[in-house]
Design an enzyme around this catalytic site. Structure first.
Site, PDB file in Angstrom:
ATOM      1  N   ARG A   1       0.825  -1.218   0.000  1.00 52.17           N
ATOM      2  CA  ARG A   1       0.000   0.000   0.000  1.00 52.17           C
ATOM      3  C   ARG A   1       0.859   1.268   0.000  1.00 52.17           C
ATOM      4  O   ARG A   1       0.525   2.272  -0.631  1.00 52.17           O
ATOM      5  CB  ARG A   1      -0.912  -0.024   1.227  1.00 52.17           C
ATOM      6  CG  ARG A   1      -1.909   1.110   1.239  1.00 52.17           C
ATOM      7  CD  ARG A   1      -2.971   0.876   2.295  1.00 52.17           C
ATOM      8  NE  ARG A   1      -4.034   1.856   2.207  1.00 52.17           N
ATOM      9  CZ  ARG A   1      -4.399   2.635   3.223  1.00 52.17           C
ATOM     10  NH1 ARG A   1      -3.785   2.553   4.383  1.00 52.17           N
ATOM     11  NH2 ARG A   1      -5.378   3.499   3.063  1.00 52.17           N
TER      12      ARG A   1
ATOM     13  N   HIS B   1       0.453   4.356  -2.530  1.00 50.13           N
ATOM     14  CA  HIS B   1       0.211   5.732  -2.078  1.00 50.13           C
ATOM     15  C   HIS B   1       1.376   6.654  -2.424  1.00 50.13           C
ATOM     16  O   HIS B   1       1.213   7.867  -2.457  1.00 50.13           O
ATOM     17  CB  HIS B   1      -0.095   5.751  -0.577  1.00 50.13           C
ATOM     18  CG  HIS B   1      -1.502   5.314  -0.264  1.00 50.13           C
ATOM     19  ND1 HIS B   1      -2.226   5.784   0.803  1.00 50.13           N
ATOM     20  CD2 HIS B   1      -2.324   4.454  -0.922  1.00 50.13           C
ATOM     21  CE1 HIS B   1      -3.440   5.221   0.802  1.00 50.13           C
ATOM     22  NE2 HIS B   1      -3.510   4.410  -0.225  1.00 50.13           N
TER      23      HIS B   1
ATOM     24  N   ASN C   1      -3.957   8.480   4.574  1.00 44.65           N
ATOM     25  CA  ASN C   1      -2.691   7.997   5.144  1.00 44.65           C
ATOM     26  C   ASN C   1      -2.618   8.058   6.662  1.00 44.65           C
ATOM     27  O   ASN C   1      -2.077   7.163   7.301  1.00 44.65           O
ATOM     28  CB  ASN C   1      -1.524   8.813   4.570  1.00 44.65           C
ATOM     29  CG  ASN C   1      -1.321   8.564   3.083  1.00 44.65           C
ATOM     30  OD1 ASN C   1      -1.788   7.549   2.552  1.00 44.65           O
ATOM     31  ND2 ASN C   1      -0.634   9.476   2.411  1.00 44.65           N
TER      32      ASN C   1
ATOM     33  N   HIS D   1      -6.466  -5.947  -2.268  1.00 48.43           N
ATOM     34  CA  HIS D   1      -7.200  -6.118  -1.014  1.00 48.43           C
ATOM     35  C   HIS D   1      -7.438  -7.589  -0.692  1.00 48.43           C
ATOM     36  O   HIS D   1      -8.217  -7.907   0.191  1.00 48.43           O
ATOM     37  CB  HIS D   1      -8.513  -5.326  -1.060  1.00 48.43           C
ATOM     38  CG  HIS D   1      -8.308  -3.843  -1.032  1.00 48.43           C
ATOM     39  ND1 HIS D   1      -9.316  -2.928  -1.226  1.00 48.43           N
ATOM     40  CD2 HIS D   1      -7.183  -3.099  -0.828  1.00 48.43           C
ATOM     41  CE1 HIS D   1      -8.826  -1.696  -1.147  1.00 48.43           C
ATOM     42  NE2 HIS D   1      -7.527  -1.773  -0.917  1.00 48.43           N
TER      43      HIS D   1
HETATM   44  C1  HEM Z   1      -9.484   1.144  -5.726  1.00 46.04           C
HETATM   45  C2  HEM Z   1      -9.353   2.120  -4.858  1.00 46.04           C
HETATM   46  C3  HEM Z   1      -8.852   1.870  -3.462  1.00 46.04           C
HETATM   47  C4  HEM Z   1      -9.429   2.309  -2.319  1.00 46.04           C
HETATM   48  C5  HEM Z   1     -10.687   3.152  -2.207  1.00 46.04           C
HETATM   49  C6  HEM Z   1      -8.642   1.802  -1.216  1.00 46.04           C
HETATM   50  C7  HEM Z   1      -8.903   2.040   0.117  1.00 46.04           C
HETATM   51  C8  HEM Z   1      -8.297   1.379   1.160  1.00 46.04           C
HETATM   52  C9  HEM Z   1      -8.676   1.502   2.540  1.00 46.04           C
HETATM   53  C10 HEM Z   1      -9.779   2.404   3.085  1.00 46.04           C
HETATM   54  C11 HEM Z   1      -7.885   0.669   3.250  1.00 46.04           C
HETATM   55  C12 HEM Z   1      -7.930   0.427   4.757  1.00 46.04           C
HETATM   56  C13 HEM Z   1      -7.105   1.475   5.469  1.00 46.04           C
HETATM   57  C14 HEM Z   1      -7.338   1.450   6.963  1.00 46.04           C
HETATM   58  O1  HEM Z   1      -8.459   1.166   7.389  1.00 46.04           O
HETATM   59  O2  HEM Z   1      -6.377   1.770   7.705  1.00 46.04           O
HETATM   60  C15 HEM Z   1      -6.999   0.021   2.334  1.00 46.04           C
HETATM   61  C16 HEM Z   1      -6.033  -0.901   2.677  1.00 46.04           C
HETATM   62  C17 HEM Z   1      -5.172  -1.472   1.780  1.00 46.04           C
HETATM   63  N1  HEM Z   1      -5.037  -1.148   0.446  1.00 46.04           N
HETATM   64 FE1  HEM Z   1      -6.343  -0.089  -0.633  1.00 46.04          FE
HETATM   65  N2  HEM Z   1      -7.590   1.071  -1.723  1.00 46.04           N
HETATM   66  C18 HEM Z   1      -7.676   1.100  -3.089  1.00 46.04           C
HETATM   67  C19 HEM Z   1      -6.777   0.533  -3.981  1.00 46.04           C
HETATM   68  C20 HEM Z   1      -5.630  -0.118  -3.597  1.00 46.04           C
HETATM   69  C21 HEM Z   1      -4.548  -0.474  -4.489  1.00 46.04           C
HETATM   70  C22 HEM Z   1      -4.491  -0.114  -5.962  1.00 46.04           C
HETATM   71  C23 HEM Z   1      -3.626  -1.128  -3.742  1.00 46.04           C
HETATM   72  C24 HEM Z   1      -2.301  -1.690  -4.163  1.00 46.04           C
HETATM   73  C25 HEM Z   1      -2.001  -2.047  -5.392  1.00 46.04           C
HETATM   74  C26 HEM Z   1      -4.139  -1.203  -2.392  1.00 46.04           C
HETATM   75  C27 HEM Z   1      -3.536  -1.867  -1.360  1.00 46.04           C
HETATM   76  C28 HEM Z   1      -4.049  -1.919  -0.079  1.00 46.04           C
HETATM   77  C29 HEM Z   1      -3.532  -2.813   0.941  1.00 46.04           C
HETATM   78  C30 HEM Z   1      -2.496  -3.886   0.718  1.00 46.04           C
HETATM   79  C31 HEM Z   1      -4.225  -2.517   2.119  1.00 46.04           C
HETATM   80  C32 HEM Z   1      -4.000  -3.139   3.496  1.00 46.04           C
HETATM   81  C33 HEM Z   1      -2.883  -2.368   4.193  1.00 46.04           C
HETATM   82  C34 HEM Z   1      -2.521  -2.874   5.574  1.00 46.04           C
HETATM   83  O3  HEM Z   1      -3.066  -3.856   6.050  1.00 46.04           O
HETATM   84  O4  HEM Z   1      -1.649  -2.218   6.172  1.00 46.04           O
HETATM   85  N3  HEM Z   1      -5.327  -0.548  -2.342  1.00 46.04           N
HETATM   86  N4  HEM Z   1      -7.249   0.482   1.055  1.00 46.04           N
END
Ligand code: HEM
Length: 330
Positions: free
Chosen positions: A58, A62, A90, A196
């Site tokens: 992530r 970002h 973030n 995800h």
């Molecule tokens: C499509 C639009 C996307 C939205 C709206 C989105 C939104 C989010 C949100 C809200 C979280 C949870 C954050 C939290 O609650 O602290 C999250 C986690 C995550 N996102 Fe996305 N995301 C998107 C696309 C992506 C993309 C493109 C990637 C990587 C290629 C990605 C990788 C991740 C990962 C791996 C997590 C888990 C991080 C952790 O456990 O530390 N996301 N995302």
């Protein structure tokens, strides 16, 4: 005279075109062990905290969506134009800064000096790109070649981060607009959302869906509500992907994320909108079905979209700098 100044211009253009290219052999002379050091650093971090793989993936996303892949996300000084760490998507959420900083130290220790006048050799932006790939591989996902030679920014932009990082309340049109703005197709957007399949989200990011949306699997919702009450518990965590692997292995990088969308087990609103089981099929249902029925198709689409993401407007040649410490400009 006119023709010689023309050739100078042509030469300059050629030079900047060449320097604008990333290369897979960029550190072969200056830091031949860079890649293995990064891989070892990721392996160690993931061994003590499997979620770290998700966090590092992530972090790279970002980084790349804001000013390109220039490690601007790692800077923590407002003096450089803003602190992206404090942006909406973030703050209180991004993880992995200390891991990247440790890897950076370990890598520089094995680089050949006196490259760059004994200065730092491997950019923080390249470390982020390689660490993201190694994280996915560490959890059983696909691999891809990471081209190298990105340089680090001297600035960051909290305003751009707030504008360009997609929030979880978006619908398909909003998600598509966000990713199309960075040059991605709808299929690539869906493939990248498959990230995800690993990692966690906080209750405050899925509470609205959990308590208000009809298209959520009842058993799944009941389970989630135990740890995400209507008020309080904002930072309580749930896996982004309710993994169906046998034996259960919630941290595996696989295509279960898409299979779960088909049974209304998407955690985030922005995930479940990709698949609506009752309304007439929209633009993304077919793509989700394709990835749900073929992990190979998902892996291949994810890997090529990640290559594209890692190439978003890198600083190259003499642009930017190679930071000594990833959180502060030199
Ligand atoms: C499509 C639009 C996307 C939205 C709206 C989105 C939104 C989010 C949100 C809200 C979280 C949870 C954050 C939290 O609650 O602290 C999250 C986690 C995550 N996102 Fe996305 N995301 C998107 C696309 C992506 C993309 C493109 C990637 C990587 C290629 C990605 C990788 C991740 C990962 C791996 C997590 C888990 C991080 C952790 O456990 O530390 N996301 N995302």
């Amino acid at each position: 005279m006119a023709s010689s100044s023309l050739s100078v211009v042509l030469l300059l253009c050629l030079a900047s075109a060449v320097s604008a290219q990333l290369s897979s052999t960029y550190y072969d002379k200056s830091c031949p062990s860079a890649l293995s050091k990064i891989q070892a650093g990721v392996a160690a971090a993931v061994a003590s905290d499997r979620r770290m793989a998700a966090s590092l993936l992530r972090l790279h996303f970002h980084d790349c969506f804001v000013q390109g892949c220039d490690a601007s996300v790692l800077l923590n000084e407002t003096s450089v134009g803003g602190n992206e760490r404090g942006a909406f998507g973030n703050v209180g959420s991004l993880r992995g800064f200390a891991v990247i900083e440790q890897i950076k130290k370990d890598v520089e220790a094995v680089c050949k000096k006196p490259y760059s006048n004994n200065g730092p050799v491997v950019s923080c932006a390249d470390i982020l790109a390689v660490a993201a790939r190694d994280s996915v591989v560490a959890l059983g996902g696909p691999s891809w070649e990471v081209k190298l030679g990105r340089r680090d920014s001297t600035t960051a932009s909290v305003a751009q981060a707030n504008q360009d990082l997609p929030p979880p309340f978006l619908d398909v049109a909003g998600l598509n607009a966000s990713f199309a703005g960075k040059g991605f197709s709808l299929t690539e957007m869906v493939a990248l959302s498959g990230a995800h399949t690993i990692g966690m989200a906080q209750c405050q990011n899925f509470r609205g869906r959990l308590y208000n949306e009809p298209n959520i699997n009842t058993t799944y919702a009941t389970k989630l509500k135990l740890n995400c009450p209507t008020s309080g518990g904002n930072t309580n965590l749930a896996p982004l992907d309710d993994d169906t692997a046998t034996p259960p292995n919630p941290d595996l990088f696989n295509n279960d994320f898409f299979i779960n969308l088909q049974s209304e087990k998407g955690l985030l609103h922005s995930d479940q909108v990709l698949y609506n089981a009752t309304a007439p099929a929209g633009a993304t249902e077919g793509i989700v079905n394709g990835f749900a029925s073929s992990q190979a198709a998902f892996f291949s689409a994810f890997a090529s979209a990640m290559v594209k993401m890692a190439n978003l407007s890198p600083l190259t040649g003499s642009q930017g700098q190679v930071r000594t410490v990833c959180s502060i400009p030199n």
